[in-house]
Design an enzyme around this catalytic site. Structure first.
Site, PDB file in Angstrom:
ATOM      1  N   ARG A 178     -28.065 -23.775   4.244  1.00 36.25           N
ATOM      2  CA  ARG A 178     -28.341 -22.371   4.564  1.00 36.25           C
ATOM      3  C   ARG A 178     -27.339 -21.786   5.561  1.00 36.25           C
ATOM      4  NH1 ARG A 178     -30.298 -23.524   0.695  1.00 36.25           N
ATOM      5  NH2 ARG A 178     -32.483 -23.428   0.040  1.00 36.25           N
ATOM      6  N   SER A 227     -38.632 -16.719   2.542  1.00 35.50           N
ATOM      7  CA  SER A 227     -38.884 -17.869   3.407  1.00 35.50           C
ATOM      8  C   SER A 227     -38.572 -17.506   4.858  1.00 35.50           C
ATOM      9  CB  SER A 227     -38.029 -19.056   2.980  1.00 35.50           C
ATOM     10  OG  SER A 227     -38.407 -19.501   1.694  1.00 35.50           O
ATOM     11  N   GLU A 297     -35.238 -18.430   9.400  1.00 43.68           N
ATOM     12  CA  GLU A 297     -34.307 -18.195   8.284  1.00 43.68           C
ATOM     13  C   GLU A 297     -34.110 -16.705   8.087  1.00 43.68           C
ATOM     14  OE1 GLU A 297     -34.055 -19.172   3.509  1.00 43.68           O
ATOM     15  OE2 GLU A 297     -34.767 -20.716   4.880  1.00 43.68           O
TER      16      GLU A 297
END
Length: 306
Positions: A178, A227, A297
């Protein structure tokens, strides 16, 4: 309300073709549908227009880039600086020889996945599970359902804060989980992906499976940011949140999803402070219960009120 910078910017940039708006509402640009305004909202016409703008923008003015706003929380005080929205002019998708797809940074991930499927290019179906744009996928090494951006990227193009056009190979992107290692001030404008030969019907069936999986396990069609927390190494964020007793936890109109507790939901009138405060409370409870420090995130930007 912020000071109006648009007149000065237009005077400094007489050849600018894109649109400038002062104190533009940001809530409609975020999936959470909350938050304060952008001091300046700029919609560049194309890559050249973006480069022209950045080369002449005062370096002291903060810049934020947004696509679909699916992974974004704008705080209630708004963003003091320039918000650049890559929309029309950055959404083209084209099939190229060698099982390749070229897509603008503003193109929706799902549309890129569908274009690849219809062209018989396998390997990009995972993009169907990412509710964002190619620019976000590049910046975060977006992934879902067993695939990541790093698996299919050939090269990416962008523009630096100084207005210089740059390109990066897959290896130069510095991909990790990520995350991309490219400097934060680079604004991605385009990407080239490469898949492998496949059967269109089989690829579309795989995409339908992903769609059904998302619909049955995630709160789609709600005001959410996707998320909320990154998965810690070897763990799943939602399991940690659930074990800490946070499923369904609520602050005003902000709630931890009952369906998937790594999603936060705005039930209608939640402020950005409500949503962020709920996320921080979840992080606190998880830390106390399991000792794990969850990492956001969702990108949180802007000024808080009060």
């Amino acid at each position: 309300m912020f000071a109006d910078l648009t007149a000065d910017l237009k005077a400094r940039m007489p050849e600018l073709r894109g649109r400038l708006d002062a104190n533009a509402p940001m809530a409609p640009l975020s999936w959470f549908r909350t938050g304060g305004p952008a001091q300046v909202l700029f919609a560049p016409t194309d890559e050249d227009d973006l480069a022209y703008f950045l080369a002449r923008l005062d370096r002291s003015i903060p810049v934020l880039v947004v696509g679909l706003g699916s992974n974004l929380l704008v705080r209630d005080g708004g963003f003091q600086g320039v918000v650049i929205r890559l929309a029309k002019g950055f959404t083209d998708i084209a099939v190229e020889p060698g099982n390749r797809i070229r897509a603008g940074a503003g193109a929706a991930d799902v549309k890129v996945a569908r274009t690849a499927a219809e062209a018989g290019i396998a390997g990009l179906s995972f993009l169907r599970g990412i509710p964002g744009t190619i620019g976000g996928a590049l910046r975060m090494n977006g992934g879902a359902y067993g695939g990541e951006t790093k698996d299919v990227l050939v090269e990416a193009r962008g523009v630096t804060r100084a207005g210089e056009k740059v390109s990066y190979t897959n290896a130069q992107m510095g991909f990790t989980y990520r995350h991309a290692g490219v400097p934060e001030d680079v604004i991605f404008t385009q990407a080239l992906f490469e898949g492998r030969p496949g059967n269109p019907d089989e690829i579309l069936a795989e995409m339908n499976t992903i769609t059904e999986a998302r619909s049955s396990t995630q709160p789609v069609n709600t005001r959410t940011g996707g998320s909320t927390f990154k998965n810690p190494t070897g763990r799943k964020a939602w399991e940690l949140v659930d074990a800490a007793g946070c499923r369904g936890l609520r602050v005003g109109d902000a709630q931890v999803s009952e369906m998937h507790c790594n999603f936060l939901i705005n039930h209608g009138s939640a402020s950005a402070a409500d949503i962020e405060g709920l996320g921080e409370e979840v992080r606190r409870r998880v830390r106390e219960h399991s000792g794990v420090e969850l990492e956001w995130e969702i990108k949180r930007v802007g000024l808080s009120l009060g």
